[in-house]
Design a protein around this motif. Structure first.
Motif, PDB file in Angstrom:
ATOM      1  N   HIS A   1      22.458  41.838  31.702  1.00 14.75           N
ATOM      2  CA  HIS A   1      21.917  41.879  33.055  1.00 14.75           C
ATOM      3  C   HIS A   1      22.644  42.900  33.922  1.00 14.75           C
ATOM      4  N   GLU A   2      23.978  42.803  34.013  1.00 15.73           N
ATOM      5  CA  GLU A   2      24.736  43.730  34.838  1.00 15.73           C
ATOM      6  C   GLU A   2      26.213  43.643  34.474  1.00 15.73           C
ATOM      7  N   THR A   3      26.981  44.562  35.061  1.00 18.76           N
ATOM      8  CA  THR A   3      28.436  44.584  34.901  1.00 18.76           C
ATOM      9  C   THR A   3      29.077  44.379  36.262  1.00 18.76           C
ATOM     10  N   TRP A   4      29.969  43.411  36.331  1.00 16.48           N
ATOM     11  CA  TRP A   4      30.644  43.107  37.594  1.00 16.48           C
ATOM     12  C   TRP A   4      31.947  43.879  37.700  1.00 16.48           C
ATOM     13  N   GLY A   5      32.226  44.333  38.914  1.00 20.01           N
ATOM     14  CA  GLY A   5      33.522  44.907  39.227  1.00 20.01           C
ATOM     15  C   GLY A   5      34.416  43.882  39.890  1.00 20.01           C
ATOM     16  N   PRO A   6      35.584  44.295  40.397  1.00 17.37           N
ATOM     17  CA  PRO A   6      36.489  43.356  41.048  1.00 17.37           C
ATOM     18  C   PRO A   6      35.854  42.737  42.297  1.00 17.37           C
ATOM     19  N   GLY A   7      36.178  41.459  42.536  1.00 19.60           N
ATOM     20  CA  GLY A   7      35.674  40.772  43.725  1.00 19.60           C
ATOM     21  C   GLY A   7      35.160  39.381  43.390  1.00 19.60           C
ATOM     22  N   LEU A   8      34.570  38.726  44.400  1.00 23.80           N
ATOM     23  CA  LEU A   8      33.989  37.397  44.253  1.00 23.80           C
ATOM     24  C   LEU A   8      32.531  37.548  43.849  1.00 23.80           C
ATOM     25  N   GLN A   9      32.146  36.951  42.711  1.00 27.76           N
ATOM     26  CA  GLN A   9      30.799  37.078  42.163  1.00 27.76           C
ATOM     27  C   GLN A   9      30.195  35.690  41.952  1.00 27.76           C
ATOM     28  N   TRP A  10      28.850  35.679  41.890  1.00 25.01           N
ATOM     29  CA  TRP A  10      28.130  34.407  41.712  1.00 25.01           C
ATOM     30  C   TRP A  10      27.064  34.587  40.648  1.00 25.01           C
ATOM     31  N   LYS A  11      26.870  33.544  39.809  1.00 26.60           N
ATOM     32  CA  LYS A  11      25.871  33.589  38.757  1.00 26.60           C
ATOM     33  C   LYS A  11      25.033  32.312  38.778  1.00 26.60           C
ATOM     34  N   PHE A  12      23.885  32.409  38.139  1.00 27.27           N
ATOM     35  CA  PHE A  12      23.025  31.234  38.020  1.00 27.27           C
ATOM     36  C   PHE A  12      23.588  30.303  36.951  1.00 27.27           C
ATOM     37  N   PRO A  13      23.821  29.050  37.270  1.00 21.25           N
ATOM     38  CA  PRO A  13      24.344  28.129  36.256  1.00 21.25           C
ATOM     39  C   PRO A  13      23.309  27.860  35.169  1.00 21.25           C
ATOM     40  N   LEU A  14      23.805  27.708  33.971  1.00 28.33           N
ATOM     41  CA  LEU A  14      23.005  27.411  32.784  1.00 28.33           C
ATOM     42  C   LEU A  14      22.035  28.524  32.421  1.00 28.33           C
ATOM     43  N   VAL A  15      22.083  29.645  33.140  1.00 23.74           N
ATOM     44  CA  VAL A  15      21.197  30.769  32.868  1.00 23.74           C
ATOM     45  C   VAL A  15      22.009  32.020  32.509  1.00 23.74           C
ATOM     46  N   ASP A  16      23.055  32.274  33.298  1.00 28.47           N
ATOM     47  CA  ASP A  16      23.901  33.452  33.084  1.00 28.47           C
ATOM     48  C   ASP A  16      25.172  33.050  32.354  1.00 28.47           C
ATOM     49  N   SER A  17      25.642  33.950  31.509  1.00 29.92           N
ATOM     50  CA  SER A  17      26.952  33.803  30.857  1.00 29.92           C
ATOM     51  C   SER A  17      27.784  35.044  31.178  1.00 29.92           C
ATOM     52  N   VAL A  18      29.082  34.841  31.437  1.00 27.97           N
ATOM     53  CA  VAL A  18      29.967  35.915  31.908  1.00 27.97           C
ATOM     54  C   VAL A  18      31.125  36.071  30.919  1.00 27.97           C
ATOM     55  N   THR A  19      31.422  37.341  30.562  1.00 29.77           N
ATOM     56  CA  THR A  19      32.568  37.670  29.701  1.00 29.77           C
ATOM     57  C   THR A  19      33.458  38.634  30.456  1.00 29.77           C
ATOM     58  N   LYS A  20      34.686  38.237  30.724  1.00 30.10           N
ATOM     59  CA  LYS A  20      35.641  39.061  31.466  1.00 30.10           C
ATOM     60  C   LYS A  20      36.669  39.662  30.503  1.00 30.10           C
ATOM     61  N   GLU A  21      37.072  40.896  30.800  1.00 30.37           N
ATOM     62  CA  GLU A  21      38.090  41.573  30.012  1.00 30.37           C
ATOM     63  C   GLU A  21      38.940  42.438  30.927  1.00 30.37           C
ATOM     64  N   ASN A  22      40.214  42.575  30.556  1.00 26.04           N
ATOM     65  CA  ASN A  22      41.132  43.455  31.273  1.00 26.04           C
ATOM     66  C   ASN A  22      40.929  44.880  30.770  1.00 26.04           C
ATOM     67  N   VAL A  23      40.499  45.770  31.653  1.00 23.35           N
ATOM     68  CA  VAL A  23      40.160  47.138  31.253  1.00 23.35           C
ATOM     69  C   VAL A  23      41.252  48.148  31.605  1.00 23.35           C
ATOM     70  N   THR A  24      42.355  47.710  32.181  1.00 26.95           N
ATOM     71  CA  THR A  24      43.449  48.626  32.533  1.00 26.95           C
ATOM     72  C   THR A  24      44.683  48.419  31.680  1.00 26.95           C
ATOM     73  N   LYS A  25      44.807  47.305  31.020  1.00 26.92           N
ATOM     74  CA  LYS A  25      45.984  47.007  30.219  1.00 26.92           C
ATOM     75  C   LYS A  25      45.980  47.839  28.936  1.00 26.92           C
ATOM     76  N   VAL A  26      47.109  48.504  28.654  1.00 24.76           N
ATOM     77  CA  VAL A  26      47.256  49.270  27.421  1.00 24.76           C
ATOM     78  C   VAL A  26      47.726  48.311  26.331  1.00 24.76           C
TER      79      VAL A  26
END
Length: 384
Positions: free
Chosen positions: A93-118
């Motif tokens: 659906h989309e890619t979230w950046g830093p900040g407070l985000q909201w998703k539809f329960p039971l419809v959206d699934s979110v996967t977070k990853e650290n993109v700055t850590k070496v």
């Protein structure tokens, strides 16, 4: 008056008041509230207005819990170092950046990853080189997540893909190099080439990873031949050291020899110029004397004679005494002449000392030589 005293009618202060004067019963209030809440969920009270006491309260609690869980699951806080991929019903659906985000329960699934850590991953294995030798190589790969969408969606296990790509690239580069190159001066070159090859593999797989650095932490021969390999390495180091010493010596000798050759050439050129200049000067002097000789031969001849005699006598230990009213007489230093004669005689006799007869012989020879010189001088004057 107390409630149990005479005349108090034995009225209980905690009991209900008679008629409508007392407060409502607490249990009755709770039952009515539960009946109303149960009516919201389809639970009807039985006839007579009394509550059934069934699933009304449990349903309310479950509903509230589900509502809280849905609100909690719908709110996401993305850190400054993170990005998140949102899948709606399993589709990107989309890619979230830093900040407070909201998703539809039971419809959206979110996967977070650290993109700055070496992150870093190490690999160790034994490999065969081009000259058919076995080396044990250890490398560490430093990487970051550059494309979170590709990292999450394109590959099932990006870490495993990285491991396979690193091992394949390392085996390819080591197999194309000789053992000496891998273990000595080629380590930096090998690490850079492995980094380029790993990145090409990861880009082809679409892992979303970027390799920032590859370090060749160790490269050595197997433990079974480690002692022999150390001897070979030491011999090669000695070879390099001796070669450097020889080059240093050559760099010191060659400039010195070139300097000496240049100095000799300069001296030869200076001598050449000196001889040429002297010859030119003598020729010019002779030409000038020839002109003067043609003008006054007698005077020029006398002058040349006097100059020559002066030059010759200045270089010999002779003394001229001018006697008034008589001829010039020449005295020779007999001690030096005798000394020269004695030296020659000693050399001829093999170093033996002279006796009286030898000394008299030398004296007579000196006197004869003086007489010959006087007679030659007389003839010369007569010829003039």
């Amino acid at each position: 008056m107390a409630w149990n005293e005479p005349g108090g009618n034995n009225q209980d202060p905690w009991g209900g008041r008679r008629g409508n004067d007392g407060p409502p019963d607490l249990d009755e209030v709770i039952k009515k509230a539960m009946d109303k809440m149960g009516g919201l969920f389809g639970s009807k009270p039985p006839a007579g207005g009394s509550s059934s006491g069934g699933f009304g309260p449990i349903a309310v609690i479950v509903f509230i819990a589900l509502l809280i869980a849905a609100v909690y699951d719908s709110i996401h806080i993305i850190d400054q170092r993170e990005q998140a991929v949102v899948l709606r019903l399993g589709k990107y659906h989309e890619t979230w950046g830093p900040g407070l985000q909201w998703k539809f329960p039971l419809v959206d699934s979110v996967t977070k990853e650290n993109v700055t850590k070496v992150q870093s991953k190490s690999f160790n294995n034994k490999m065969l080189t081009e000259d058919e030798n076995i080396v044990e190589v250890t490398i560490s790969v430093q990487y970051v997540i550059s494309d979170i969408k590709s990292y999450v969606l394109n590959v099932r296990n990006p870490q495993n893909s990285l491991s396979q790509a690193a091992e394949s690239a390392l085996r390819h580069e080591v197999g194309s190099s000789e053992m000496h190159f891998v273990l000595t001066e080629g380590r930096e070159t090998l690490a850079s080439e492995v980094q380029v090859r790993i990145q090409s593999y990861l880009d082809a797989y679409g892992t979303g990873l970027t390799v920032s650095k590859v370090n060749l932490e160790g490269a050595q021969a197997p433990a079974e031949v480690q002692d022999a390999f150390l001897d070979v390495t030491k011999a090669k180091e000695d070879e390099v050291r001796l070669r450097n010493e020889a080059e240093t010596y050559a760099n010191g000798i060659i400039p010195e020899a070139r300097g000496q050759a240049q100095r000799q050439m300069e001296e030869a050129n200076a001598y050449k110029e000196q001889v040429v200049a002297k010859a030119v000067g003598e020729a010019d002097r002779f030409n000038q004397l020839l002109v003067e000789y043609k003008r006054a031969p007698e005077v020029t001849r006398e002058r040349l004679y006097i100059d020559t005699i002066q030059k010759v006598l200045a270089e010999t230990p002779k003394v001229l005494v001018d006697v008034e009213g008589g001829n010039n007489m020449m005295y020779l230093p007999l001690d030096k002449i005798v000394g020269n004669r004695v030296t020659e005689s000693v050399a001829q006799t093999g170093g033996q000392s002279l006796n009286a007869s030898d000394l008299d012989k030398v004296t007579r020879q000196v006197i004869d030589e003086l007489r010959q010189r006087q007679s030659s001088n007389r003839r010369t004057r007569e010829l003039r």
